[in-house]
Design an enzyme around this catalytic site. Structure first.
Site, PDB file in Angstrom:
ATOM      1  N   HIS A 268       0.801  -1.216   0.000  1.00 54.80           N
ATOM      2  CA  HIS A 268       0.000   0.000   0.000  1.00 54.80           C
ATOM      3  C   HIS A 268       0.833   1.265   0.000  1.00 54.80           C
ATOM      4  O   HIS A 268       0.276   2.358  -0.095  1.00 54.80           O
ATOM      5  CB  HIS A 268      -0.912   0.000   1.226  1.00 54.80           C
ATOM      6  CG  HIS A 268      -0.171   0.015   2.527  1.00 54.80           C
ATOM      7  ND1 HIS A 268       0.642  -1.021   2.917  1.00 54.80           N
ATOM      8  CD2 HIS A 268      -0.111   0.934   3.523  1.00 54.80           C
ATOM      9  CE1 HIS A 268       1.165  -0.739   4.103  1.00 54.80           C
ATOM     10  NE2 HIS A 268       0.727   0.440   4.483  1.00 54.80           N
ATOM     11  N   CYS A 269       2.159   1.148   0.093  1.00 51.94           N
ATOM     12  CA  CYS A 269       2.993   2.345   0.239  1.00 51.94           C
ATOM     13  C   CYS A 269       3.951   2.572  -0.926  1.00 51.94           C
ATOM     14  O   CYS A 269       3.876   3.586  -1.612  1.00 51.94           O
ATOM     15  CB  CYS A 269       3.804   2.263   1.541  1.00 51.94           C
ATOM     16  SG  CYS A 269       2.829   2.520   3.033  1.00 51.94           S
ATOM     17  N   ILE A 270       4.859   1.633  -1.132  1.00 51.33           N
ATOM     18  CA  ILE A 270       6.007   1.893  -2.000  1.00 51.33           C
ATOM     19  C   ILE A 270       5.613   2.168  -3.456  1.00 51.33           C
ATOM     20  O   ILE A 270       6.187   3.062  -4.082  1.00 51.33           O
ATOM     21  CB  ILE A 270       7.021   0.726  -1.917  1.00 51.33           C
ATOM     22  CG1 ILE A 270       7.465   0.558  -0.463  1.00 51.33           C
ATOM     23  CG2 ILE A 270       8.232   1.002  -2.793  1.00 51.33           C
ATOM     24  CD1 ILE A 270       8.376  -0.616  -0.239  1.00 51.33           C
ATOM     25  N   ILE A 272       3.067   3.633  -4.527  1.00 58.33           N
ATOM     26  CA  ILE A 272       2.144   4.763  -4.614  1.00 58.33           C
ATOM     27  C   ILE A 272       2.727   6.050  -4.051  1.00 58.33           C
ATOM     28  O   ILE A 272       2.748   7.097  -4.707  1.00 58.33           O
ATOM     29  CB  ILE A 272       0.822   4.421  -3.881  1.00 58.33           C
ATOM     30  CG1 ILE A 272       0.099   3.275  -4.600  1.00 58.33           C
ATOM     31  CG2 ILE A 272      -0.084   5.634  -3.779  1.00 58.33           C
ATOM     32  CD1 ILE A 272      -1.107   2.739  -3.871  1.00 58.33           C
ATOM     33  N   ASP A 273       3.205   5.983  -2.829  1.00 61.24           N
ATOM     34  CA  ASP A 273       3.551   7.201  -2.094  1.00 61.24           C
ATOM     35  C   ASP A 273       4.617   8.073  -2.753  1.00 61.24           C
ATOM     36  O   ASP A 273       4.489   9.314  -2.719  1.00 61.24           O
ATOM     37  CB  ASP A 273       3.990   6.843  -0.671  1.00 61.24           C
ATOM     38  CG  ASP A 273       2.897   6.104   0.087  1.00 61.24           C
ATOM     39  OD1 ASP A 273       1.735   6.144  -0.358  1.00 61.24           O
ATOM     40  OD2 ASP A 273       3.207   5.484   1.109  1.00 61.24           O
TER      41      ASP A 273
END
Length: 436
Positions: A268-270, A272-273
């Site tokens: 959910h992070c790498i 996208i963020d």
């Protein structure tokens, strides 16, 4: 002063805590406060999640059912109840749209819902990962329309989540929590709140600093994953084992941190963020080329895996079309059930579009469907048996779960494409194994 009263209520545990978004971030926070004796109220638009929590059934692997059954946890889809709580943590998704631009619709909609019920003395904390400036430039103006003054009538802070599903050494309670506030009082209230459930809090000077901290953490990982994936492609052509190189390099006691190649990036992070920051950088006429390049490398890794499979099948005079392929693992990393942004999904999509017959096995993810960017994927996990393995023309190891019988896979598979080097690490690599 009501904000001073809130601090007292937090410290004597009489404050009621609201959590909006009961996914991998929100549910652990909700249960952590409940365990400490706080009255909690969870909010989510997904009625299925609400029903499961009310039945005492956890849908997140590392949260046992007992955490929901043994504590007084109230959950609802009724946002009008936001006025009942003293402190609110916003833990909603912040995805990218099809143009790789920030989609803050969940944050914005949630903030409007809070604004409609905002009461004097409330503390609002945004946890969703986003670009620097979101809390001050997006959330604050919406809340301020009430006529209330931040730092006087209500508090607003930002504290990025640092969840790492499947990590047995670090959980919510022992990972330091970064906290920044619109004002010093806002920060201090948020710090006081998190001090009730977390061992260490790290106060910073502003919400922008806290937002940038989270982005930096994920950019660091994204760039290094891309670096090692790119080196893997080169070193394979040079007949050099990238995993042996990494093991040798990490014996250096300083200046090197090991990252490992794989079929892409996920979670959910790498994936996208970092692009939240590249988008924001355009406002300042800055091009973040490292981040964009890392995105290109990691995004293309599933194509590289498929190319390796096609080449291996060609060596056996077998076309990809109508071949039966087993994907071993659809979770984005080992020992979790989380499929968000998993590179396995892109690999499945690429193979299906080229006419391959795809099935998968994952001991943690029994269904693979309802994905935002892959609506055409609708599969069920199949059993891992000698008979099943022998039916497939190839097996692609995309997730290196520990509780998979790799001896069985190595013995009964006619062709294995190993993207995690798990067979070699276990001494099971055979002449039928292709490392990708």
């Amino acid at each position: 002063m009501l904000l001073k009263e809130l601090k007292d209520k937090i410290e004597n545990q009489s404050a009621k805590i609201g959590i909006i978004g009961l996914g991998y971030v929100g549910l652990p926070i909700l249960t952590a406060f409940a365990k400490k004796g706080f009255s909690v109220l969870g909010f989510d638009v997904d009625r299925q999640k609400i029903n499961q929590i009310q039945a005492g059934r956890s849908y997140i692997k590392h949260i046992p059912d007992e955490d929901l059954k043994n504590h007084l946890i109230d959950v609802t889809s009724d946002m009008s109840r936001l006025g009942e709580v003293d402190a609110i943590a916003i833990c909603v998704p912040t995805p990218l749209n099809i143009h790789r631009e920030p989609d803050l619709s969940y944050v914005v909609d949630t903030t409007y819902a809070i604004a409609r019920s905002l009461k004097i003395g409330q503390l609002i904390i945004l946890e969703s990962t986003t670009y620097p400036g979101t809390t001050k430039e997006v959330v604050l103006p919406i809340l301020s329309r009430s006529g209330f003054i931040v730092g006087e009538d209500f508090s607003l802070a930002y504290s990025p989540e640092r969840e790492d599903p499947g990590n047995e050494n670090y959980s919510l309670v022992n990972v330091p929590k970064v906290v920044g506030g619109i004002t010093t009082l806002c920060r201090d209230l948020a710090e006081t709140l998190y001090n009730q459930i977390i061992a260490t809090t790290v106060p910073v000077s502003s919400t922008q600093t806290a937002e940038a901290t989270k982005i930096l953490e994920n950019i660091y990982r994204a760039v290094n994953i891309a670096l090692v994936n790119e080196l893997k492609i080169l070193l394979q052509k040079m007949d050099i084992d990238i995993w042996e190189v990494i093991e040798a390099a990490k014996t250096k006691p300083f200046g090197f941190h090991a990252f490992y190649p794989g079929p892409g990036w996920g979670g959910h992070c790498i994936p996208i963020d970092p692009f939240y920051l590249t988008w924001k950088a355009r406002e300042y006429d800055v091009s973040l080329r490292f981040i964009e390049l890392a995105g290109e490398v990691n995004t293309l890794m599933p194509n590289y895996v498929v190319d390796k499979l096609v080449a291996a099948l060609n060596d056996r005079s077998k076309p990809l079309k109508n071949s039966r392929i087993l994907i071993l693992g659809v979770a984005y990393k080992k020992n979790v059930d989380d499929q968000r942004e998993s590179p396995s999904l892109k690999i499945i999509q690429l193979l299906q579009r080229q006419g391959a017959d795809i099935e998968y096995h994952d001991p943690y993810a029994l269904t693979c469907s309802n994905h935002r960017h892959y609506p055409e994927i609708n599969l069920q996990s199949v059993s891992l048996t000698p008979e099943n393995l022998q039916k497939f023309d190839a097996v692609i190891i995309t997730t290196d779960h520990d509780n998979v019988d790799y001896d069985l896979v190595a013995e009964h598979s006619s062709l294995i494409v190993d993207t995690r080097n798990v067979l070699a690490a276990k001494g099971l690599k055979t002449k039928n194994t292709v490392v990708a």
